[in-house]
Design a protein around this motif. Structure first.
Motif, mmCIF file in Angstrom:
data_model
loop_
_atom_site.group_PDB
_atom_site.id
_atom_site.type_symbol
_atom_site.label_atom_id
_atom_site.label_comp_id
_atom_site.label_asym_id
_atom_site.label_seq_id
_atom_site.Cartn_x
_atom_site.Cartn_y
_atom_site.Cartn_z
ATOM 1 N N LEU A 50 40.406 37.601 49.338
ATOM 2 C CA LEU A 50 39.229 37.389 50.179
ATOM 3 C C LEU A 50 38.785 38.656 50.898
ATOM 4 O O LEU A 50 37.614 38.802 51.242
ATOM 5 C CB LEU A 50 39.501 36.282 51.207
ATOM 6 C CG LEU A 50 39.791 34.889 50.639
ATOM 7 C CD1 LEU A 50 39.953 33.884 51.775
ATOM 8 C CD2 LEU A 50 38.696 34.437 49.683
ATOM 9 N N VAL A 74 42.717 31.321 45.283
ATOM 10 C CA VAL A 74 42.571 32.347 46.313
ATOM 11 C C VAL A 74 43.955 32.903 46.628
ATOM 12 O O VAL A 74 44.902 32.145 46.865
ATOM 13 C CB VAL A 74 41.917 31.761 47.577
ATOM 14 C CG1 VAL A 74 42.047 32.734 48.748
ATOM 15 C CG2 VAL A 74 40.449 31.435 47.321
ATOM 16 N N GLY A 87 38.342 28.002 52.180
ATOM 17 C CA GLY A 87 38.536 28.362 50.781
ATOM 18 C C GLY A 87 38.450 27.167 49.858
ATOM 19 O O GLY A 87 37.794 27.204 48.813
ATOM 20 N N TYR A 95 45.134 27.688 46.967
ATOM 21 C CA TYR A 95 45.087 28.740 47.980
ATOM 22 C C TYR A 95 46.520 29.155 48.266
ATOM 23 O O TYR A 95 47.349 28.316 48.626
ATOM 24 C CB TYR A 95 44.435 28.169 49.239
ATOM 25 C CG TYR A 95 44.029 29.164 50.307
ATOM 26 C CD1 TYR A 95 42.688 29.471 50.518
ATOM 27 C CD2 TYR A 95 44.972 29.765 51.136
ATOM 28 C CE1 TYR A 95 42.302 30.347 51.520
ATOM 29 C CE2 TYR A 95 44.599 30.646 52.131
ATOM 30 C CZ TYR A 95 43.256 30.934 52.321
ATOM 31 O OH TYR A 95 42.870 31.803 53.320
#
Length: 220
Positions: A50, A74, A87, A95
């Motif tokens: 990110l 992510v 997310g 994630y």
């Protein structure tokens, strides 16, 4: 499998690329968000940091989701709950927070891929709830005649409930059928996707929560 690694940290990118290659994957590296956005449509899987130098990874995630259903995990140092929820709401399939073990990342990638090979069966009919129409075969939702764009997983949750209107589906049952992992019941993933369905359709009653039991398709 062709994996796009969107990561600006050269050291981490090198270590991940080596690990992914060792597991039989072909790695494409992008150090900038713009480059990642350009390449996302030509790969089988995306690992997305990110904290990118040219754009926020969440923006890249949302823009990718508008045009592609490619699996995305992510991979980031952002560990606060609000970041995880953002997310998932933006369309991530999973994630994972840095630092992490390579074995965990590989297991999560495999889990995401398994979910993709277990599509929810959809019969050729339309289920209605109030002014909401759910076309199970065309994977399309309309509210008062207007189309609503749900993520792949939001739609899968809605289809599972719509296949048997009025029947309560337990959390573990939904997580097992849609996520492929009933042990995710301790996570907020399901709650996030249910909230997304309610928000995007503008019909909070569409997914009814039965505390301690599960969810069912609501009626206006």
């Amino acid at each position: 499998m062709r994996v796009l690694l969107v990561e600006d940290d050269d050291r981490l990118a090198g270590a991940l690329s080596t690990a992914l290659t060792r597991h039989g994957h072909r790695v494409v590296r992008a150090g900038l968000g713009a480059e990642g956005l350009r390449l996302a449509g030509s790969v089988d899987f995306v690992l997305l940091d990110l904290g990118l130098p040219d754009m926020d990874g969440l923006d890249l995630l949302r823009r990718t989701r508008r045009v592609s259903s490619v699996p995305i995990i992510v991979v980031t140092a952002r560990a606060e709950e609000r970041d995880v929820l953002r997310g998932l709401r933006s369309g991530a399939d999973d994630y994972i927070v840095k630092p992490f073990r390579t074995a965990e990342l590989m297991a999560r990638m495999e889990a995401v891929l398994r979910r993709g090979t277990r599509p929810i069966a959809a019969h050729d009919h339309v289920v209605t709830a109030g002014d909401v129409c759910i076309d199970l075969s065309a994977r399309r939702v309309t509210v008062a005649g207007e189309p609503v764009a749900l993520t792949r997983r939001e739609f899968d949750v809605l289809v599972l409930l719509a296949r048997r209107p009025g029947v309560v589906r337990g959390r573990e049952e939904i997580l097992d059928e849609v996520w492929g992992d009933p042990l995710l019941s301790a996570s907020r993933s399901l709650d996030v996707h249910v909230a997304g369905i309610r928000s995007k359709t503008g019909r909070p009653w569409l997914v009814e929560t039965l505390r301690g039991t599960g969810y069912r398709l609501g009626s206006a």
